[in-house]
Every structure is written in structure tokens, then in C-alpha cells.
Design an enzyme around this catalytic site. Structure first.
Site, PDB file in Angstrom:
ATOM      1  N   CYS A   1      -5.647  -3.231   1.841  1.00  0.00           N
ATOM      2  CA  CYS A   1      -5.515  -3.281   3.295  1.00  0.00           C
ATOM      3  C   CYS A   1      -6.840  -3.520   4.020  1.00  0.00           C
ATOM      4  CB  CYS A   1      -4.821  -2.004   3.773  1.00  0.00           C
ATOM      5  SG  CYS A   1      -4.169  -2.100   5.467  1.00  0.00           S
TER       6      CYS A   1
ATOM      7  N   LYS B   1      -9.147   2.681  -2.701  1.00  0.00           N
ATOM      8  CA  LYS B   1      -9.540   2.070  -1.431  1.00  0.00           C
ATOM      9  C   LYS B   1     -10.904   2.585  -0.979  1.00  0.00           C
ATOM     10  CE  LYS B   1      -7.477   1.145   3.138  1.00  0.00           C
ATOM     11  NZ  LYS B   1      -6.275   1.401   3.975  1.00  0.00           N
TER      12      LYS B   1
ATOM     13  N   GLU C   1       0.833  -1.193   0.000  1.00  0.00           N
ATOM     14  CA  GLU C   1       0.000   0.000   0.000  1.00  0.00           C
ATOM     15  C   GLU C   1       0.876   1.255   0.000  1.00  0.00           C
ATOM     16  OE1 GLU C   1      -3.686   1.845   2.698  1.00  0.00           O
ATOM     17  OE2 GLU C   1      -2.590   0.069   3.393  1.00  0.00           O
TER      18      GLU C   1
END
Length: 285
Positions: free
Chosen positions: A170, A136, A51
Site C-alpha cells: 500500500c 510494511k 492488504e
């Protein structure tokens, strides 16, 4: 997967567990170039970086004492948003790198789009062409919510060597609905660049393999490592298999982890563990 169509051959992955140089996009591109060379020489088809690899997770907090109890971390690098790239810029940089080494590359970066900054990941093919771009959707904690705008596309996919890939970032993978949405859409290998913090190592050790088992897919979970600002990343990158194991697992430090995701194993596991077919969706939708 149709029984009349043979599974694709195994996809060889290189998982680049590293935090690079927070605050220095050029240094991180150079590091990724070196990692791609190593991955290609090992026969990898796809290199996955963590990330926000191109920028650092929190580059505005880079003091040598960062993360040490009782220390103060003073900003000594540009804020993360100042390091953000337009998608076209990221695609050009990653595309050139992928073409040079003849393998696909997925890397996380802060994406600048108008007045917004997204926590994004871009996948380019071995010819350098963009294959998938993901923002994300589940931002973790006050730091991310202060810096980023959340994405609004749950499932982003691409095809590579006959294998259907999906992308999450994540915290996204910690929501079972996200992973199940990918399974329903036919994702076979879910790529998850991450920045998992201490003391949540159980996410890498336990939760990710369970996600792979309950939704019957492979998960390539690629973490940052070491201290950065007030954060401490635990490493433990892995390839989790649909049988709930992690046949490839990194330690706590920088590592280039090589692993194979086998669509034939996935097909056999889905036949033996028919979670997707046996659901009673009439009861909970």
C-alpha cells in the site's frame, strides 16, 4: 537483463479485489481458496490478495452502518491484533492452499512476532513453500501507527517461473525511493497488496502507472473494496505496465482480474526508456 539470456515467458496473474469477511480469518481463508480455484482454472501462475486480507483492515469496527456519515461504529469483532498469526501459521495455511491449486499465492495478514504486530504479506510458491515475507515499512495514518510496528527491510524479492518478484504494501508504493530501490535490485514485477481509501483514487489511476514507468517495471496493485468501519476502499486494482499504461484495471466492486506481466515487454521498454541507466547519481547521492 542480459541480452544473451532470453526473457522468461509471460507470468499470468490473478488479482483478487475483495475485502473478504473482516474479523473472520477462517472465512477469508475459505474465500481465498475459492479464488485460487478460479485463478488456477484460468491458467494463472500467481494469485495476489489485498492488504490484510486474512483478517480485515479494521475488523474491530464492523457495524453495518460503518462509514456512513453521522453513524457510530461500535466494536463487534476481536481487535486486529487478536487475529494476528505467527508467520509459521500463515505459511502453513497459505502453503496448503497453494499446493491444492498448484499456483503461487501472496496474501496480506497481521503478523504476530513476540510483543509486536506487523502489517505483513507472505508469498508461497505453487509447491506450498514460503518464497518471501515482507513487513510494511511505511505505516499510514494514526490507525496503523497505533496497531503496527514498522518493518525495516526495504527490498524483499523472490523468483517465480524465471521472473523476479518484489513485494511492497500500500503506502510503501507512494514513495518513489521504494520502487526505485526495487528497480535497482532487478525486480521485474512488483506486487503491492493495498487498502486504498476514498478519496485517493488518483493513486490507483495515476500514481501507480507513473511509478511503473519511471522505474521501468510491472506493478500489480491489488486493493480492498467497499466500506469497513470508518474506511471506504475504492477498488481500482490494476496491473501497471512499464510503458505507463494499465492494461488491466478493475472497477469498484469485488473482481478477480486476470493479467499478464511480460518480461519481454519489460526488456524492450527498458531499452527504449533508459531512466535507470541515464541517472546522474553523482548529483543526488
Amino acid at each position: 537483463m542480459s541480452p544473451s539470456v532470453p526473457p522468461a515467458p509471460p507470468l499470468r496473474l490473478a488479482l483478487a479485489q475483495s475485502s473478504g469477511t473482516p474479523g473472520d480469518v477462517r472465512a477469508n481463508l475459505d474465500a481465498l481458496d475459492a479464488l485460487a480455484a478460479r485463478a488456477a482454472s484460468s491458467g494463472a501462475h500467481l494469485l495476489v490478495a489485498p492488504e490484510l486480507f486474512l483478517s480485515g483492515y479494521a475488523p474491530e469496527h464492523r457495524s453495518p452502518d460503518a462509514g456512513v456519515a453521522g453513524s457510530r461504529s461500535e466494536p463487534d469483532a476481536p481487535p486486529l491484533a487478536a487475529l494476528a498469526l505467527e508467520e509459521a501459521e500463515a505459511a502453513a495455511e497459505l502453503g496448503a492452499l497453494a499446493r491444492r491449486h498448484g499456483l503461487a499465492v501472496l496474501a496480506g495478514y497481521p503478523e504476530r512476532a513476540g510483543s509486536a504486530t506487523y502489517n505483513s504479506a507472505l508469498l508461497v510458491g505453487p509447491d506450498g513453500a514460503p518464497l518471501a515475507a515482507y513487513r510494511k515499512t511505511h505505516l499510514y495514518g494514526p490507525y496503523e501507527r497505533a496497531v503496527f510496528t514498522a518493518g525495516d527491510r526495504a527490498v524483499v524479492q523472490a523468483e517465480l517461473r524465471g521472473v523476479r518478484l518484489g513485494v511492497l504494501i500500500c503506502y510503501d508504493v507512494e514513495f518513489p525511493e521504494n520502487v526505485r530501490a526495487h528497480a535497482d535490485a532487478g525486480t521485474e514485477v512488483l506486487l503491492v497488496p493495498t487498502a486504498l481509501l476514498a478519496p485517493y483514487d488518483f493513486v490507483a489511476r495515476s500514481l501507480v502507472p507513473v511509478r511503473a514507468f519511471e522505474s521501468q517495471l510491472h506493478i500489480a496493485y491489488v486493493n480492498r473494496t467497499g466500506p469497513e468501519g470508518g474506511f471506504d476502499f475504492v477498488g481500482l486494482s490494476c496491473l501497471a505496465a512499464p510503458d505507463g499504461t494499465a492494461p488491466a484495471r478493475a472497477g469498484a466492486g469485488p473482481e478477480l482480474l486476470l493479467a499478464e506481466a511480460d518480461p519481454a515487454l519489460l526488456a524492450a521498454s527498458r531499452a527504449a526508456n533508459p531512466y535507470l541507466a541515464d541517472r546522474r547519481t553523482d548529483l543526488y547521492r
